[in-house]
Every structure is written in structure tokens, then in C-alpha cells.
Scaffold this motif. Structure first.
Motif, PDB file in Angstrom:
ATOM      1  N   ALA A 109      29.824  72.664  28.402  1.00 25.44           N
ATOM      2  CA  ALA A 109      30.413  73.631  27.920  1.00 25.44           C
ATOM      3  C   ALA A 109      31.013  72.244  27.164  1.00 25.44           C
ATOM      4  O   ALA A 109      31.430  72.667  25.406  1.00 25.44           O
ATOM      5  CB  ALA A 109      31.816  73.558  28.362  1.00 25.44           C
ATOM      6  N   ASP A 110      30.717  70.936  26.679  1.00 24.92           N
ATOM      7  CA  ASP A 110      30.352  70.035  25.662  1.00 24.92           C
ATOM      8  C   ASP A 110      29.651  69.949  24.967  1.00 24.92           C
ATOM      9  O   ASP A 110      29.450  69.556  23.929  1.00 24.92           O
ATOM     10  CB  ASP A 110      30.515  68.347  26.032  1.00 24.92           C
ATOM     11  CG  ASP A 110      29.503  67.807  27.213  1.00 24.92           C
ATOM     12  OD1 ASP A 110      28.886  68.911  27.099  1.00 24.92           O
ATOM     13  OD2 ASP A 110      29.484  66.427  27.255  1.00 24.92           O
ATOM     14  N   SER A 141      34.735  76.203  35.419  1.00 25.97           N
ATOM     15  CA  SER A 141      35.037  74.735  35.376  1.00 25.97           C
ATOM     16  C   SER A 141      36.168  75.199  33.551  1.00 25.97           C
ATOM     17  O   SER A 141      36.182  75.931  33.477  1.00 25.97           O
ATOM     18  CB  SER A 141      34.774  73.528  34.653  1.00 25.97           C
ATOM     19  OG  SER A 141      34.229  73.480  33.234  1.00 25.97           O
ATOM     20  N   GLY A 142      37.540  74.204  34.239  1.00 23.44           N
ATOM     21  CA  GLY A 142      38.505  74.743  32.735  1.00 23.44           C
ATOM     22  C   GLY A 142      38.125  74.446  31.283  1.00 23.44           C
ATOM     23  O   GLY A 142      38.542  75.143  30.593  1.00 23.44           O
ATOM     24  N   ALA A 143      36.453  73.379  30.583  1.00 23.39           N
ATOM     25  CA  ALA A 143      36.436  73.360  29.727  1.00 23.39           C
ATOM     26  C   ALA A 143      35.514  74.811  29.467  1.00 23.39           C
ATOM     27  O   ALA A 143      35.927  75.594  28.376  1.00 23.39           O
ATOM     28  CB  ALA A 143      35.034  72.470  29.881  1.00 23.39           C
ATOM     29  N   HIS A 144      35.214  75.727  30.822  1.00 25.17           N
ATOM     30  CA  HIS A 144      34.722  76.747  30.471  1.00 25.17           C
ATOM     31  C   HIS A 144      35.518  77.928  30.313  1.00 25.17           C
ATOM     32  O   HIS A 144      35.433  78.657  28.731  1.00 25.17           O
ATOM     33  CB  HIS A 144      33.762  77.628  32.073  1.00 25.17           C
ATOM     34  CG  HIS A 144      32.303  75.744  31.782  1.00 25.17           C
ATOM     35  ND1 HIS A 144      32.446  75.572  33.037  1.00 25.17           N
ATOM     36  CD2 HIS A 144      30.932  76.124  31.469  1.00 25.17           C
ATOM     37  CE1 HIS A 144      31.204  74.795  32.791  1.00 25.17           C
ATOM     38  NE2 HIS A 144      30.465  75.733  32.242  1.00 25.17           N
ATOM     39  N   LEU A 145      36.596  77.922  30.717  1.00 24.93           N
ATOM     40  CA  LEU A 145      37.843  78.844  30.505  1.00 24.93           C
ATOM     41  C   LEU A 145      38.360  78.886  29.003  1.00 24.93           C
ATOM     42  O   LEU A 145      38.100  79.516  28.557  1.00 24.93           O
ATOM     43  CB  LEU A 145      39.180  78.252  30.826  1.00 24.93           C
ATOM     44  CG  LEU A 145      40.190  78.866  31.106  1.00 24.93           C
ATOM     45  CD1 LEU A 145      39.923  80.487  31.930  1.00 24.93           C
ATOM     46  CD2 LEU A 145      40.831  78.741  32.546  1.00 24.93           C
ATOM     47  N   LEU A 146      38.334  77.343  28.626  1.00 20.53           N
ATOM     48  CA  LEU A 146      38.818  76.986  27.198  1.00 20.53           C
ATOM     49  C   LEU A 146      37.673  77.904  26.228  1.00 20.53           C
ATOM     50  O   LEU A 146      38.811  78.201  24.943  1.00 20.53           O
ATOM     51  CB  LEU A 146      39.236  75.224  26.768  1.00 20.53           C
ATOM     52  CG  LEU A 146      40.172  74.926  27.404  1.00 20.53           C
ATOM     53  CD1 LEU A 146      40.035  73.707  27.306  1.00 20.53           C
ATOM     54  CD2 LEU A 146      41.855  75.841  27.072  1.00 20.53           C
ATOM     55  N   ILE A 206      31.970  86.210  42.904  1.00 20.80           N
ATOM     56  CA  ILE A 206      31.397  85.710  43.395  1.00 20.80           C
ATOM     57  C   ILE A 206      31.449  84.123  43.534  1.00 20.80           C
ATOM     58  O   ILE A 206      32.106  83.691  42.447  1.00 20.80           O
ATOM     59  CB  ILE A 206      30.362  85.850  44.332  1.00 20.80           C
ATOM     60  CG1 ILE A 206      29.130  85.011  43.192  1.00 20.80           C
ATOM     61  CG2 ILE A 206      30.121  86.291  45.370  1.00 20.80           C
ATOM     62  CD1 ILE A 206      27.574  85.400  44.284  1.00 20.80           C
ATOM     63  N   HIS A 207      32.048  82.809  44.291  1.00 22.16           N
ATOM     64  CA  HIS A 207      32.356  81.565  44.168  1.00 22.16           C
ATOM     65  C   HIS A 207      33.245  81.651  43.127  1.00 22.16           C
ATOM     66  O   HIS A 207      33.402  80.566  42.199  1.00 22.16           O
ATOM     67  CB  HIS A 207      31.286  81.116  44.038  1.00 22.16           C
ATOM     68  CG  HIS A 207      30.000  81.540  45.051  1.00 22.16           C
ATOM     69  ND1 HIS A 207      28.798  81.115  44.849  1.00 22.16           N
ATOM     70  CD2 HIS A 207      30.177  81.339  46.222  1.00 22.16           C
ATOM     71  CE1 HIS A 207      28.248  80.940  45.604  1.00 22.16           C
ATOM     72  NE2 HIS A 207      29.610  81.311  46.803  1.00 22.16           N
ATOM     73  N   THR A 208      34.750  82.304  43.022  1.00 20.26           N
ATOM     74  CA  THR A 208      35.883  82.497  42.127  1.00 20.26           C
ATOM     75  C   THR A 208      36.050  81.298  42.093  1.00 20.26           C
ATOM     76  O   THR A 208      36.647  80.960  43.729  1.00 20.26           O
ATOM     77  CB  THR A 208      36.031  83.665  41.935  1.00 20.26           C
ATOM     78  OG1 THR A 208      36.285  84.156  43.246  1.00 20.26           O
ATOM     79  CG2 THR A 208      35.136  84.693  41.011  1.00 20.26           C
ATOM     80  N   ASN A 209      37.091  80.667  41.514  1.00 17.01           N
ATOM     81  CA  ASN A 209      37.860  79.706  41.883  1.00 17.01           C
ATOM     82  C   ASN A 209      39.141  79.760  40.923  1.00 17.01           C
ATOM     83  O   ASN A 209      39.159  80.712  40.754  1.00 17.01           O
ATOM     84  CB  ASN A 209      37.471  77.764  41.051  1.00 17.01           C
ATOM     85  CG  ASN A 209      36.766  77.994  39.679  1.00 17.01           C
ATOM     86  OD1 ASN A 209      37.432  78.449  39.103  1.00 17.01           O
ATOM     87  ND2 ASN A 209      35.879  77.351  39.506  1.00 17.01           N
ATOM     88  N   ALA A 210      39.660  78.331  40.633  1.00 20.30           N
ATOM     89  CA  ALA A 210      41.490  78.626  40.176  1.00 20.30           C
ATOM     90  C   ALA A 210      41.289  79.115  38.430  1.00 20.30           C
ATOM     91  O   ALA A 210      42.112  79.391  38.045  1.00 20.30           O
ATOM     92  CB  ALA A 210      42.193  77.283  40.027  1.00 20.30           C
ATOM     93  N   ALA A 211      40.240  78.407  38.073  1.00 17.15           N
ATOM     94  CA  ALA A 211      40.109  78.208  36.604  1.00 17.15           C
ATOM     95  C   ALA A 211      39.729  79.589  36.060  1.00 17.15           C
ATOM     96  O   ALA A 211      40.088  79.663  35.378  1.00 17.15           O
ATOM     97  CB  ALA A 211      38.672  77.763  36.071  1.00 17.15           C
ATOM     98  N   VAL A 230      44.529  74.955  33.939  1.00 19.61           N
ATOM     99  CA  VAL A 230      43.738  75.734  35.701  1.00 19.61           C
ATOM    100  C   VAL A 230      43.759  74.516  36.104  1.00 19.61           C
ATOM    101  O   VAL A 230      42.524  74.053  36.881  1.00 19.61           O
ATOM    102  CB  VAL A 230      43.131  75.963  34.814  1.00 19.61           C
ATOM    103  CG1 VAL A 230      43.142  77.195  33.944  1.00 19.61           C
ATOM    104  CG2 VAL A 230      42.255  74.753  33.468  1.00 19.61           C
ATOM    105  N   ASP A 231      44.101  73.136  36.237  1.00 20.02           N
ATOM    106  CA  ASP A 231      43.903  72.226  37.186  1.00 20.02           C
ATOM    107  C   ASP A 231      43.610  72.641  38.833  1.00 20.02           C
ATOM    108  O   ASP A 231      43.820  73.744  39.157  1.00 20.02           O
ATOM    109  CB  ASP A 231      44.518  71.318  36.673  1.00 20.02           C
ATOM    110  CG  ASP A 231      44.515  70.158  35.629  1.00 20.02           C
ATOM    111  OD1 ASP A 231      43.462  70.408  35.661  1.00 20.02           O
ATOM    112  OD2 ASP A 231      45.806  70.376  35.439  1.00 20.02           O
TER     113      ASP A 231
END
Length: 311
Positions: A127-128, A168-173, A201-206, A310-311
Motif C-alpha cells: 500500500a506504500d 492492513s490498516g494501510a489498505h483500509l485507508l 475469508i480470513h477477515t480481520n479487524a481492519a 483499526v489497530d
């Protein structure tokens, strides 16, 4: 005779029974759509039979729906080219993203002759280095080749499997309301390939943070087609039997490196076709009646989810 690929017998039967295709009338249906395109001063569109039959099949042979989707297909690509297409197929940066294989089609349709399966890993790209707009430019470019090449997708639709490993949170933003609207409107109103379901599948908090905000923004039909399985692959198997998954998920659809190589080879083979795509689009100054859709207003002001925890 129309200049299109003959469908396998099982697909032809489905096209007749479910899509209202009448083989004896196909020439006339294609002529009607082609004539309409030629009468639109604002529209520069492909008019070859193989391209047009995709829109007719995807619209169940409703000429008016096919016209509307064709117009929006080219309107959105003209207005937001960096989102809906790769403008430079020779760009090393974009070629790197294609080779990465964020989304790859699986070679065997569901149940051998059903919808095409697409395996997508939205947390795969750095994402960077890339934006989600870059990822969507690749995805929409490959979807354009689906219109050209994939009869199973055109007749039976697509099922998308989203694997949120490493999301990750970077993708989320990068997932803003505007991005989501650009995705859903194009899929619902411009692409003739029917959405037959999305499984996550394999979802997370972000993922959960963005999904809970975004889901209400989606059309009701889209929401109904979404299934979230987390890490419970047994729940996924009720919709997609294990054998139809990629090898690393315990299936028989090949290893990731082979799938990525197949997509890269397809991209390479059709680079001239994709270059040619740049000459098609719309000229709003020539649109009859001047009635254009205000997509800037529809998509709204872009924002982000930086205030979400989203941590």
C-alpha cells in the motif's frame, strides 16, 4: 452468421433458457444494437459481434438495458480512466502489479460449467507503492478481457472469493466511500457480467471496520450476495466445494504461481487489444439532448477512514 465463438452445448442451453437467447435471431439482435451505436454522435464503441453479444447476454437480451450499460461503460471509462483502465500497458509499474496477481481467475468454473470463480487478495499489494485506484485499473482491464474471452463468465456470471490475509490498516485507508461507489456503480450499471456472489475469508479487524461502514452504501442486491466466513472455510465449502479452490486452500485449481503466470500471459497476448481500447469512449459535448449523468455529484467528495481505530 454472427462472427462469435460457438458456445459449448451446455452453455448454449443455459443462454437459451436463462438469458432469452434465440440463435436464429442473433444476427438481428446484434444489428439492432450496432445500428443504435452508430446513431449516437457522442459514442465511440466497439461494434464487433463478439463484444456486443457479451452485453446482450449480460442484459438477457433487453436491448434498452444493453444500450444503457454500453453507454455507462464508455462514459465512466472516459471520465475516470485511471480507475477503469490501464492507460499505459507498457508501464513497468503497472506490469509489476499485473504480475503480482492481486486478483486471478480460476481455470475451472464452479461445478465445471457454472460461474467463473475469481480469487482476490486485497491485502497482497504494497500500500506504500500502489493505490487502490491502481489495483482497480488492473482489475477493470482484466475484466475487459473477460468480456472478450470468457463465455462461462458472460453466460453464468462471476463469483468472487476475497481472501483478506495480510489486509492492513494501510489498505483500509485507501478504501473511501468514493472508491466503493465507483466499484459498485460500474459493476451494477456498466459491466454486463453478472455478479453471482462474493465470499470473504480470513477477515480481520481492519476489514470489519471498513465493511460495517461500507455495507449500507451498497445496493440491496449487492448486500444480499455478500457472505463473510472469517476463518471458517467449512462454511465457505457450502457455497464453493473445496476442490474448486486454489491449491494452497486445499483445492484443485492450481498453485498461485501458475495462476499468476496464466494471467500475465493473457495480459501480454492482448496488449495490442488493450492499446486499441484507448480510442473508444464518449464526447459529452456531442451527447444528444445534453443529458449527462453528474457522476462527480453521485460519487461525492472523497474521504478516508483515518479516524477509525483499526489497530
Amino acid at each position: 452468421m454472427p462472427d462469435i465463438r460457438p458456445l459449448p452445448e451446455d452453455l448454449q442451453k443455459i443462454a437459451i433458457e436463462q438469458l432469452n437467447e434465440v440463435p436464429q435471431r442473433l444476427d438481428a439482435d446484434l444489428l439492432a444494437l450496432r445500428t443504435w451505436i452508430e446513431q449516437q454522435p457522442h459514442l465511440r464503441a466497439r461494434t464487433d459481434d463478439q463484444f456486443l453479444v457479451g452485453f446482450l447476454r449480460g442484459c438477457k437480451y433487453s436491448l434498452e438495458k444493453a444500450k444503457s450499460k454500453l453507454d455507462k461503460f464508455y462514459t465512466l471509462r472516459t471520465k475516470y480512466p485511471d480507475f477503469y483502465m490501464i492507460r499505459d500497458v507498457d508501464s513497468e509499474r503497472m506490469q509489476e502489479l499485473v504480475r503480482m496477481g492481486v486478483g486471478v481467475p480460476l481455470p475451472i468454473p464452479l461445478h465445471e460449467n457454472g460461474p467463473r470463480l475469481i480469487y482476490v487478495r486485497p491485502g497482497l499489494y504494497p500500500a506504500d507503492r500502489y493505490t487502490f485506484d491502481d489495483v482497480m485499473a488492473v482489475a477493470n482491464t482484466m475484466n475487459n478481457l473477460t468480456l472478450l474471452l470468457d463465455d462461462y463468465a458472460l453466460v453464468n456470471g462471476l463469483i468472487t472469493l476475497l481472501d483478506f490475509t495480510d489486509y492492513s490498516g494501510a489498505h483500509l485507508l485507501q478504501m473511501t466511500p468514493t472508491v466503493m461507489k465507483k466499484m459498485t456503480i460500474f459493476a451494477e450499471e456498466a459491466m454486463p457480467v453478472r455478479d453471482k456472489g462474493t465470499h470473504m475469508i480470513h477477515t480481520n479487524a481492519a476489514f470489519e471496520a471498513v465493511f460495517n461502514v461500507m455495507r449500507p452504501l451498497m445496493p440491496a442486491k449487492k448486500q444480499e450476495r455478500l457472505s463473510v466466513h472469517g476463518s471458517n472455510l467449512e462454511a465457505l465449502y457450502a457455497y464453493i466445494p473445496q476442490k474448486y479452490l486454489p491449491k494452497h486452500l486445499g483445492g484443485e485449481q492450481g498453485c498461485i504461481d501458475t495462476l499468476k503466470e496464466g494471467q500475465w500471459n493473457t495480459f501480454q497476448k492482448y496488449r495490442d487489444y488493450l492499446r486499441d481500447e484507448l480510442k473508444y469512449g464518449v464526447d459529452e459535448k456531442l451527447r444528444p439532448g445534453g443529458q449527462q449523468i453528474d457522476y462527480d455529484h453521485l460519487f461525492g467528495v472523497d474521504g478516508s477512514f483515518r479516524k477509525l481505530n483499526v489497530d
